[in-house]
Design an enzyme around this catalytic site. Structure first.
Site, short mmCIF file in Angstrom:
data_model
loop_
_atom_site.label_atom_id
_atom_site.label_comp_id
_atom_site.label_asym_id
_atom_site.label_seq_id
_atom_site.Cartn_x
_atom_site.Cartn_y
_atom_site.Cartn_z
N ASP A 12 72.52 39.21 -41.23
CA ASP A 12 71.59 40.34 -41.12
C ASP A 12 72.34 41.66 -41.04
OD1 ASP A 12 69.18 41.62 -40.92
OD2 ASP A 12 68.94 41.27 -38.78
N HIS A 29 73.84 44.87 -49.74
CA HIS A 29 73.83 43.47 -50.17
C HIS A 29 75.12 43.14 -50.94
CE1 HIS A 29 69.89 42.90 -48.61
NE2 HIS A 29 69.30 43.71 -49.47
N LEU A 122 83.96 21.27 -48.63
CA LEU A 122 83.01 22.08 -47.86
C LEU A 122 81.68 22.07 -48.59
CD1 LEU A 122 82.15 24.38 -45.83
CD2 LEU A 122 83.08 26.01 -47.48
C1 FPP Z 1 69.60 40.40 -44.49
O1 FPP Z 1 69.93 41.74 -44.27
C2 FPP Z 1 70.23 39.91 -45.70
C3 FPP Z 1 69.58 39.36 -46.75
C4 FPP Z 1 68.11 39.17 -46.79
C5 FPP Z 1 70.31 38.94 -47.95
C6 FPP Z 1 71.66 38.35 -47.71
C7 FPP Z 1 72.37 38.23 -48.99
C8 FPP Z 1 73.69 38.39 -49.18
C9 FPP Z 1 74.68 38.64 -48.12
C10 FPP Z 1 74.25 38.21 -50.54
C11 FPP Z 1 73.87 36.81 -50.96
C12 FPP Z 1 74.74 36.21 -51.88
C13 FPP Z 1 75.18 34.92 -51.78
C14 FPP Z 1 75.98 34.38 -52.89
C15 FPP Z 1 74.91 34.05 -50.63
P1 FPP Z 1 68.77 42.83 -44.32
O2 FPP Z 1 68.61 43.27 -45.72
O3 FPP Z 1 67.54 42.27 -43.68
O4 FPP Z 1 69.38 43.97 -43.43
P2 FPP Z 1 68.59 45.00 -42.51
O5 FPP Z 1 68.12 44.22 -41.30
O6 FPP Z 1 69.64 45.99 -42.16
O7 FPP Z 1 67.48 45.56 -43.32
#
Ligand code: FPP
Length: 223
Positions: A12, A29, A122
């Site tokens: 997050d 992201h 893994l």
């Molecule tokens: C939550 O942060 C994150 C997500 C919903 C997406 C996570 C995705 C990635 C890290 C890239 C994925 C790629 C792979 C290959 C696994 P948020 O957007 O809710 O953050 P916020 O709380 O600050 O809004």
């Protein structure tokens, strides 16, 4: 020292990171992907056998199309570019959740799973279009003809069948909730809430958590 077979992570804070740095959630992201790569390396080094990453929840469909499309495209590019390398490193990819994206991505996810199915170093479980309640309903629907259902029946019908429950669950981003992630599987998991946003989370932070975990006396209800 508590062994870790399975580490689960709620990644997050990408959106906030991106807004803070360049006024773009999507940038967060993209930056978050670097932390994903760090964690994969860490798990291989520490011989952790299962890593579950919460990449897109059933609730995340409520985000604007622009952000959803960016996330899916990021995943598509990542897998297209890195699948060969992951496979060479004997890493297995498994998707937790229903593959209901666009055809190209659905097919790529199927392909990644099939290509890496025999790998044992893994296992990366990508929770995509994942919701724990949905998963539990899915398991019950598969079992609905049985008169008496055991815990083991449920275990064997979740998306996570054959995957041990996580010993450790980390949530970055300074929020303390599970957000519909592994509600059944985390019944006895040690949970760590980390203040840092996901793109700022580094291997030294992960090490600190793992060290804390290793000092916990895990009693499972005993004394
Ligand atoms: C939550 O942060 C994150 C997500 C919903 C997406 C996570 C995705 C990635 C890290 C890239 C994925 C790629 C792979 C290959 C696994 P948020 O957007 O809710 O953050 P916020 O709380 O600050 O809004």
């Amino acid at each position: 020292m508590n062994p870790i077979r399975h580490m689960a992570i709620i990644m997050d804070g990408n959106g906030r990171w991106g807004l803070k740095h360049k006024n773009s959630r999507n940038l967060g992201h993209r930056e978050g992907l670097k932390t994903v790569e760090m964690v994969i390396k860490y798990c291989v080094k520490k011989k952790i056998k299962f890593l579950t990453l919460y990449a897109f929840s059933t609730e995340n469909w409520k985000r604007p199309l622009k952000e959803r499309s960016y996330l899916f495209r990021l995943l598509e590019i990542y897998l297209t570019e890195k699948l060969e390398k992951l496979n060479n490193e004997k890493i297995k990819i498994k998707i937790l959740g229903e593959k209901k994206f666009y055809n190209k991505l659905n097919n790529l996810l199927d392909f990644a799973e099939k290509k890496t199915i025999r790998n044992t170093k893994l296992q990366i479980n990508l929770a995509l279009n994942y919701g724990s309640k949905k998963e539990i309903v899915y398991a019950f629907n598969k079992l609905n003809k049985r008169s008496k259902i055991s815990e083991n029946d449920i275990n064997k019908n979740l998306y996570t069948k054959n995957i041990p429950d996580p010993e450790i669950l980390i949530r970055t981003g300074n929020t303390q909730r599970l957000s519909n992630f592994l509600l059944w599987q985390a019944a006895y998991t040690e949970i760590f809430f980390e203040k840092k946003l996901w793109p700022d989370f580094k291997d030294k932070d992960l090490n600190k958590i793992v060290k804390k975990f290793s000092n916990i006396k895990r009693n499972f209800g005993k004394i």
